[in-house]
Design a protein around this motif. Structure first.
Motif, PDB file in Angstrom:
ATOM      1  N   SER A 121      -7.246  20.859  24.039  1.00 46.42           N
ATOM      2  CA  SER A 121      -7.965  21.967  24.675  1.00 46.42           C
ATOM      3  C   SER A 121      -8.923  21.447  25.743  1.00 46.42           C
ATOM      4  CB  SER A 121      -8.714  22.806  23.637  1.00 46.42           C
ATOM      5  OG  SER A 121      -9.663  22.034  22.934  1.00 46.42           O
ATOM      6  N   ALA A 122      -9.528  20.281  25.501  1.00 46.69           N
ATOM      7  CA  ALA A 122     -10.408  19.691  26.499  1.00 46.69           C
ATOM      8  C   ALA A 122      -9.619  19.295  27.745  1.00 46.69           C
ATOM      9  CB  ALA A 122     -11.121  18.471  25.918  1.00 46.69           C
ATOM     10  N   CYS A 123      -8.477  18.670  27.541  1.00 47.87           N
ATOM     11  CA  CYS A 123      -7.648  18.257  28.674  1.00 47.87           C
ATOM     12  C   CYS A 123      -7.109  19.476  29.430  1.00 47.87           C
ATOM     13  CB  CYS A 123      -6.492  17.390  28.186  1.00 47.87           C
ATOM     14  SG  CYS A 123      -7.010  15.812  27.487  1.00 47.87           S
ATOM     15  N   ALA A 124      -6.705  20.502  28.677  1.00 42.67           N
ATOM     16  CA  ALA A 124      -6.182  21.714  29.323  1.00 42.67           C
ATOM     17  C   ALA A 124      -7.245  22.366  30.194  1.00 42.67           C
ATOM     18  CB  ALA A 124      -5.693  22.695  28.261  1.00 42.67           C
ATOM     19  N   ALA A 125      -8.496  22.364  29.736  1.00 38.94           N
ATOM     20  CA  ALA A 125      -9.569  22.993  30.508  1.00 38.94           C
ATOM     21  C   ALA A 125      -9.782  22.301  31.843  1.00 38.94           C
ATOM     22  CB  ALA A 125     -10.864  22.962  29.693  1.00 38.94           C
ATOM     23  N   LEU A 126      -9.475  21.022  31.917  1.00 40.95           N
ATOM     24  CA  LEU A 126      -9.687  20.264  33.153  1.00 40.95           C
ATOM     25  C   LEU A 126      -8.594  20.495  34.191  1.00 40.95           C
ATOM     26  CD1 LEU A 126     -10.865  16.867  31.640  1.00 40.95           C
ATOM     27  CD2 LEU A 126     -12.246  18.436  33.021  1.00 40.95           C
TER      28      LEU A 126
END
Length: 452
Positions: A121-126
């Motif tokens: 989810s952190a990577c997707a947000a970026l």
């Protein structure tokens, strides 16, 4: 002695701004903090006055055992992990160690899992919004999971059109797994499918590589990377990776009026209840389409197509097709009946994708226990009847009459068809086939209409 406590803390990607209040509270309340050395470094400002135990990358079970030992002595322990500790984290191994030691939730050690923002989810947000629709996470690490298991999961996810997040994609010693994953995915996805490779999300050495599936394995990838691979609908625009939620299936231009046949707040016309009618409409509009071609067009099994045909009615026909399922328990009776149908064409299907077809006489077929045998002077074949979940009778016009054996997933195992001579089926064979159909099935409305 006071009651021991273990906090299993997921503290998110690493930056304190992304750590939950509960994660901070759990660490603050702990006497002992245990974690991989890199994780300890990320939360150093929160560790003043605490006993800190650093462990190496391959010492996961040691961390669990150490946490249990300190909690047994009445201490409060925070076992920490980046991301969400329950997703490829330490929650599972810790519970396994505790349960193996005889612990249970009502014992003298209290355990609380503190969730955190996951790596995916952190990577997707970026990179935009690549996880807006169905997705799955697969670890490429074969240190504890056999590679054939990982490969089957990749194959299933690729075929089912999931957006895929790859954890543990590559290390100094594991360099071939990402290449093999790319090869499997390319069997089902276009080479230009958007891919994002994110390393150390929200940490000082963060890096983002935007690429496509065909070039994915050439990127700089390591153990701190997460790889996000789009599905067939994912696109890249304005530097963002977007997977549509599906509003365009129901509304013109997403914000426009409802499309014909759709209703707000209701399932799509291709929803659970509506898609069989779409199959029947397709067969009515494409009368020359075979059942296998129809199954491929809708990406469903042949059994599901037959079920859709079986639901036809006078007002909702399936073109020239009529179908009905044999009653449960009559599978052997159907095959015994086929011995009276004269010249037949037998098509064999295997889960590997191999298929074969040959002509035979009805009395070349035998049933023996859990097998159907085809015996001729030149050939002896066996079909494992334990694979057969259901048999369907199907007919199209006057010249195509068949029975289909399908497995529990609806995939075809065999097809027996009346063999046409100069495009005409033997009338007596057709009559016997129709009689057995009526005897061995629950007749449908269209079947009753077809036979008067």
């Amino acid at each position: 002695m006071s009651k021991g406590r273990i906090f299993l803390v997921g503290f998110g990607p690493g930056a304190e701004a992304h750590m939950t209040q509960r994660a901070r509270e759990a660490i603050a309340a702990s006497d002992v903090v245990i974690g991989y050395a890199t994780y300890i470094k990320l939360v150093t400002p929160l560790l003043s006055g605490k006993r800190v135990i650093r462990k190496g990358m391959t010492e996961e079970i040691d961390r669990c055992v150490e946490a249990h030992a300190h909690a047994r002595e009445g201490r409060t322990v925070a076992l920490i992990s980046s991301g969400d500790i329950g997703i490829y984290g330490m929650a599972g191994p810790t519970y396994e160690v505790l349960l193996q030691a005889g612990w249970h939730p009502d014992s003298d050690i209290e355990v609380e899992v503190v969730p955190g923002a996951t790596a995916l989810s952190a990577c997707a947000a970026l990179v935009g919004a690549p996880l807006t629709h169905d997705f799955c996470a697969i670890s490429l690490s074969d240190l504890l999971t056999p590679w054939p298991v990982i490969a089957r999961r990749l194959e299933a996810a690729a075929r089912a059109d999931f957006v895929v997040a790859l954890y543990n994609p590559k290390s100094g010693r594991r360099t071939g797994q990402i290449v093999e994953a790319q090869r499997i995915l390319l069997r089902h996805r276009a080479p230009d499918t958007p891919v994002a490779v994110v390393k150390s999300a929200y940490r000082p050495k963060q890096s983002i590589q935007a690429t496509r599936l065909a070039d994915m394995a050439d990127c700089e990838i390591g153990m701190l990377s997460t790889v996000l691979i789009g599905n067939r609908s994912t696109y890249r625009q304005a530097g963002l990776m977007i997977t549509p939620r599906g509003y365009a299936n129901k509304y013109d231009g997403i914000t426009g009026a409802l499309k014909s046949g759709e209703r707000a707040g209701r399932s799509l016309s291709m929803g659970l209840d509506g898609w069989p009618a779409c199959v029947r409409a397709y067969l009515s509009a494409m009368p020359s389409s075979s059942l296998s071609a129809t199954a491929q067009a809708f990406d469903v099994s042949i059994g599901e197509v037959l079920s859709a045909i079986g639901g036809a009615s006078a007002t909702d026909p399936a073109g020239g097709y009529v179908a009905a399922g044999a009653r449960p328990g009559t599978e052997i009776a159907v095959l015994e009946a086929a011995r009276r149908w004269g010249r037949l064409r037998l098509a064999m299907h295997h889960e590997s994708g191999i298929a074969g077809e040959l002509q035979c006489a009805g009395d070349d077929l035998y049933t023996s226990g859990e097998q159907m045998e085809l015996v001729t002077a030149q050939l002896r074949m066996h079909i494992d009847l334990t694979r057969i979940h259901r048999i369907w009778f199907a007919r199209c016009g006057e010249q195509r009459r068949s029975v289909y054996g399908v497995d529990a997933a609806g995939a075809g195992v065999f097809t027996l068809s009346l063999d046409a001579d100069d495009q005409d089926i033997d009338p007596q064979a057709a009559q016997r086939f129709d009689q057995d159909w009526r005897t061995l099935t629950h007749p449908t409305e269209m079947e009753l209409l077809a036979h008067g």
